[in-house]
Design a protein around this motif. Structure first.
Motif, PDB file in Angstrom:
ATOM      1  N   ALA A 151     -43.459 -12.968 -24.297  1.00 33.06           N
ATOM      2  CA  ALA A 151     -42.256 -12.863 -23.274  1.00 33.06           C
ATOM      3  C   ALA A 151     -41.577 -11.757 -23.200  1.00 33.06           C
ATOM      4  CB  ALA A 151     -41.222 -13.466 -23.921  1.00 33.06           C
ATOM      5  N   ASP A 152     -41.028 -11.507 -21.754  1.00 29.96           N
ATOM      6  CA  ASP A 152     -41.117  -9.965 -21.466  1.00 29.96           C
ATOM      7  C   ASP A 152     -38.657 -10.196 -22.364  1.00 29.96           C
ATOM      8  OD1 ASP A 152     -40.071  -7.135 -20.411  1.00 29.96           O
ATOM      9  OD2 ASP A 152     -39.475  -8.445 -18.655  1.00 29.96           O
ATOM     10  N   VAL A 153     -39.068 -10.390 -22.922  1.00 28.39           N
ATOM     11  CA  VAL A 153     -37.786  -9.893 -23.523  1.00 28.39           C
ATOM     12  C   VAL A 153     -36.873  -8.748 -23.253  1.00 28.39           C
ATOM     13  CG1 VAL A 153     -36.513 -10.748 -26.161  1.00 28.39           C
ATOM     14  CG2 VAL A 153     -38.880 -12.343 -25.631  1.00 28.39           C
TER      15      VAL A 153
ATOM     16  N   ASP B 298     -37.463 -18.678 -24.787  1.00 24.05           N
ATOM     17  CA  ASP B 298     -36.858 -19.669 -25.384  1.00 24.05           C
ATOM     18  C   ASP B 298     -36.091 -18.284 -26.635  1.00 24.05           C
ATOM     19  OD1 ASP B 298     -36.757 -21.741 -24.296  1.00 24.05           O
ATOM     20  OD2 ASP B 298     -38.466 -22.190 -25.493  1.00 24.05           O
ATOM     21  N   ALA B 299     -36.791 -17.817 -26.782  1.00 23.41           N
ATOM     22  CA  ALA B 299     -36.084 -15.871 -28.143  1.00 23.41           C
ATOM     23  C   ALA B 299     -35.611 -14.969 -27.613  1.00 23.41           C
ATOM     24  CB  ALA B 299     -37.647 -15.527 -27.673  1.00 23.41           C
ATOM     25  N   THR B 300     -35.266 -14.566 -26.301  1.00 26.27           N
ATOM     26  CA  THR B 300     -34.420 -14.698 -25.289  1.00 26.27           C
ATOM     27  C   THR B 300     -33.746 -14.764 -25.769  1.00 26.27           C
ATOM     28  OG1 THR B 300     -35.834 -12.759 -24.069  1.00 26.27           O
ATOM     29  CG2 THR B 300     -33.303 -13.212 -23.589  1.00 26.27           C
ATOM     30  N   THR B 301     -33.162 -15.977 -25.385  1.00 27.62           N
ATOM     31  CA  THR B 301     -32.163 -17.425 -24.463  1.00 27.62           C
ATOM     32  C   THR B 301     -31.654 -17.462 -26.714  1.00 27.62           C
ATOM     33  OG1 THR B 301     -33.103 -19.207 -23.416  1.00 27.62           O
ATOM     34  CG2 THR B 301     -30.995 -19.240 -24.432  1.00 27.62           C
TER      35      THR B 301
ATOM     36  N   LEU C  24     -24.333  -5.239 -27.974  1.00 29.63           N
ATOM     37  CA  LEU C  24     -25.447  -6.273 -28.902  1.00 29.63           C
ATOM     38  C   LEU C  24     -26.546  -6.072 -27.997  1.00 29.63           C
ATOM     39  CD1 LEU C  24     -22.245  -9.534 -29.198  1.00 29.63           C
ATOM     40  CD2 LEU C  24     -23.404  -7.826 -30.859  1.00 29.63           C
ATOM     41  N   LEU C  25     -26.312  -6.379 -26.614  1.00 30.19           N
ATOM     42  CA  LEU C  25     -27.219  -6.577 -26.217  1.00 30.19           C
ATOM     43  C   LEU C  25     -28.640  -5.500 -26.222  1.00 30.19           C
ATOM     44  CD1 LEU C  25     -25.820  -8.466 -22.528  1.00 30.19           C
ATOM     45  CD2 LEU C  25     -26.851  -9.633 -24.624  1.00 30.19           C
ATOM     46  N   ASN C  26     -27.389  -4.007 -25.746  1.00 30.42           N
ATOM     47  CA  ASN C  26     -28.818  -3.434 -26.340  1.00 30.42           C
ATOM     48  C   ASN C  26     -29.488  -3.081 -27.669  1.00 30.42           C
ATOM     49  OD1 ASN C  26     -27.930  -2.150 -23.087  1.00 30.42           O
ATOM     50  ND2 ASN C  26     -26.397  -1.332 -23.519  1.00 30.42           N
ATOM     51  N   ARG C  27     -28.175  -2.926 -28.294  1.00 37.61           N
ATOM     52  CA  ARG C  27     -29.143  -3.164 -29.936  1.00 37.61           C
ATOM     53  C   ARG C  27     -30.419  -3.513 -29.814  1.00 37.61           C
ATOM     54  NH1 ARG C  27     -31.087  -0.615 -33.754  1.00 37.61           N
ATOM     55  NH2 ARG C  27     -30.656  -1.014 -35.651  1.00 37.61           N
ATOM     56  N   ALA C  28     -29.992  -5.153 -29.261  1.00 40.65           N
ATOM     57  CA  ALA C  28     -31.243  -6.103 -29.086  1.00 40.65           C
ATOM     58  C   ALA C  28     -32.248  -5.691 -28.924  1.00 40.65           C
ATOM     59  CB  ALA C  28     -30.344  -7.514 -29.616  1.00 40.65           C
ATOM     60  N   MET C  29     -32.069  -5.364 -27.651  1.00 43.64           N
ATOM     61  CA  MET C  29     -33.933  -4.841 -26.535  1.00 43.64           C
ATOM     62  C   MET C  29     -34.041  -3.404 -27.253  1.00 43.64           C
ATOM     63  SD  MET C  29     -33.171  -3.521 -22.790  1.00 43.64           S
ATOM     64  CE  MET C  29     -31.953  -2.207 -23.516  1.00 43.64           C
TER      65      MET C  29
ATOM     66  N   ALA D  63     -41.443   1.604 -22.302  1.00 42.30           N
ATOM     67  CA  ALA D  63     -41.162   0.355 -20.826  1.00 42.30           C
ATOM     68  C   ALA D  63     -40.435   1.006 -20.005  1.00 42.30           C
ATOM     69  CB  ALA D  63     -41.299  -0.923 -22.346  1.00 42.30           C
ATOM     70  N   LEU D  64     -39.980   0.151 -18.990  1.00 38.76           N
ATOM     71  CA  LEU D  64     -39.190   0.926 -17.945  1.00 38.76           C
ATOM     72  C   LEU D  64     -38.614  -0.177 -17.680  1.00 38.76           C
ATOM     73  CD1 LEU D  64     -41.030   3.078 -16.083  1.00 38.76           C
ATOM     74  CD2 LEU D  64     -39.911   3.509 -17.891  1.00 38.76           C
ATOM     75  N   ASN D  65     -37.276  -0.202 -17.674  1.00 38.32           N
ATOM     76  CA  ASN D  65     -36.228  -1.291 -17.114  1.00 38.32           C
ATOM     77  C   ASN D  65     -35.416  -0.318 -15.986  1.00 38.32           C
ATOM     78  OD1 ASN D  65     -36.773  -3.105 -18.520  1.00 38.32           O
ATOM     79  ND2 ASN D  65     -34.645  -2.476 -20.159  1.00 38.32           N
ATOM     80  N   ALA D  66     -35.150  -1.009 -14.780  1.00 41.55           N
ATOM     81  CA  ALA D  66     -35.281  -0.041 -13.704  1.00 41.55           C
ATOM     82  C   ALA D  66     -33.895  -0.669 -12.798  1.00 41.55           C
ATOM     83  CB  ALA D  66     -36.644  -0.604 -12.607  1.00 41.55           C
ATOM     84  N   VAL D  67     -32.725   0.347 -12.025  1.00 43.45           N
ATOM     85  CA  VAL D  67     -31.940   0.405 -12.110  1.00 43.45           C
ATOM     86  C   VAL D  67     -31.520   0.913 -10.640  1.00 43.45           C
ATOM     87  CG1 VAL D  67     -29.537   0.697 -11.892  1.00 43.45           C
ATOM     88  CG2 VAL D  67     -30.676  -0.044 -14.360  1.00 43.45           C
TER      89      VAL D  67
END
Length: 263
Positions: A110-112, A157-160, A178-183, A224-228
């Protein structure tokens, strides 16, 4: 982070990497244990008390969690409390980190990282949602339920599990934090580094591959790239990776030129 906690984190991460049977159920139990510790300073303090013997701390884990959690989860918690922590809060953070890593481990396909990033962008673009998830006054279980509703059919399911669990125990942290740390933890667990790339228009597949290859070579590992997409950059790209910012955007060059002209 104290040196004791740094060493303890390395030990608990190694225990997770070497454990068998790490699945989403174990990750969920670790999140539940982290909430229990976060809600009881007495329990967290007892388990992080280096003056107590490791056997005594392990017995507390068995007495409190042994009957409710799977043996794999109890073993990981026991390993955690056997370490020396700089503070009880560090122990709580560590169990939560184990949960995030466990969720990532259980969902290898999964692309978590990408899903966490996209949800973070959704939160950033919706102040009402950020307030609902980050308010101290809101019901924690309702926050978890809201996340599950929003991500149903849109994320693994993992991301959720990760997001719905984290918002139920923010501990003075903002939702996006929280989300950035998890990422970052998910990427690290998978041996990758996450880079956020900001461009005026979407990058093509070829551009993405070239940029990822260049960054991987520069930083010595898979990136890994996250695009904005942000029209304000005008052209070129701005890359945020680890503590670095690589700004090759037209807007940055124009700003530099204006500074030079101004003297």
């Amino acid at each position: 982070m104290g040196s004791a906690t740094t060493q303890a984190l390395a030990a608990t991460t190694a225990a997770l990497d070497g454990a068998a049977g790490i699945d989403l159920a174990v990750a969920g139990e670790l999140f539940a244990a982290a909430r229990a510790l976060g809600q009881s300073s007495q329990l967290a303090g007892a388990l992080a008390d280096s003056a107590a013997s490791t056997q005594a701390r392990a017995k507390v884990v068995a007495d409190v969690f042994g009957a409710a959690l799977q043996p794999t989860t109890v073993k990981l918690l026991t390993t955690a409390v056997e370490q020396r922590w700089s503070s009880p809060d560090d122990l709580v953070d560590a169990v939560e980190e184990l949960a995030v890593r466990g969720a990532a481990h259980s969902a290898a396909g999964a692309d978590v990282e990408g899903e966490l990033f996209r949800f973070s962008r959704t939160v950033a673009a919706n102040p009402e949602l950020e307030l609902a998830l980050g308010s101290r006054l809101g019901d924690d279980s309702a926050k978890g339920a809201l996340v599950r509703t929003l991500l149903q059919g849109r994320a693994s399911d993992a991301t959720t599990l990760i997001v719905s669990s984290l918002v139920q125990q923010p501990r003075e942290r903002r939702v996006r934090q929280l989300l950035n740390r998890a990422m970052d933890l998910v990427a690290e667990q998978r041996g990758r580094t996450v880079a956020t790339v900001v461009s005026a228009v979407p990058l093509s597949s070829a551009q993405t591959e070239r940029l990822s290859a260049a960054l991987s070579k520069r930083y010595g590992g898979t990136v890994a790239l996250n695009a904005v997409v942000d029209p304000k950059v005008v052209g070129g790209v701005r890359v945020h990776i680890a503590d670095d910012v690589i700004d090759a955007s037209v807007s940055a060059r124009l700003a530099d030129l204006r500074q030079r002209i101004a003297g």
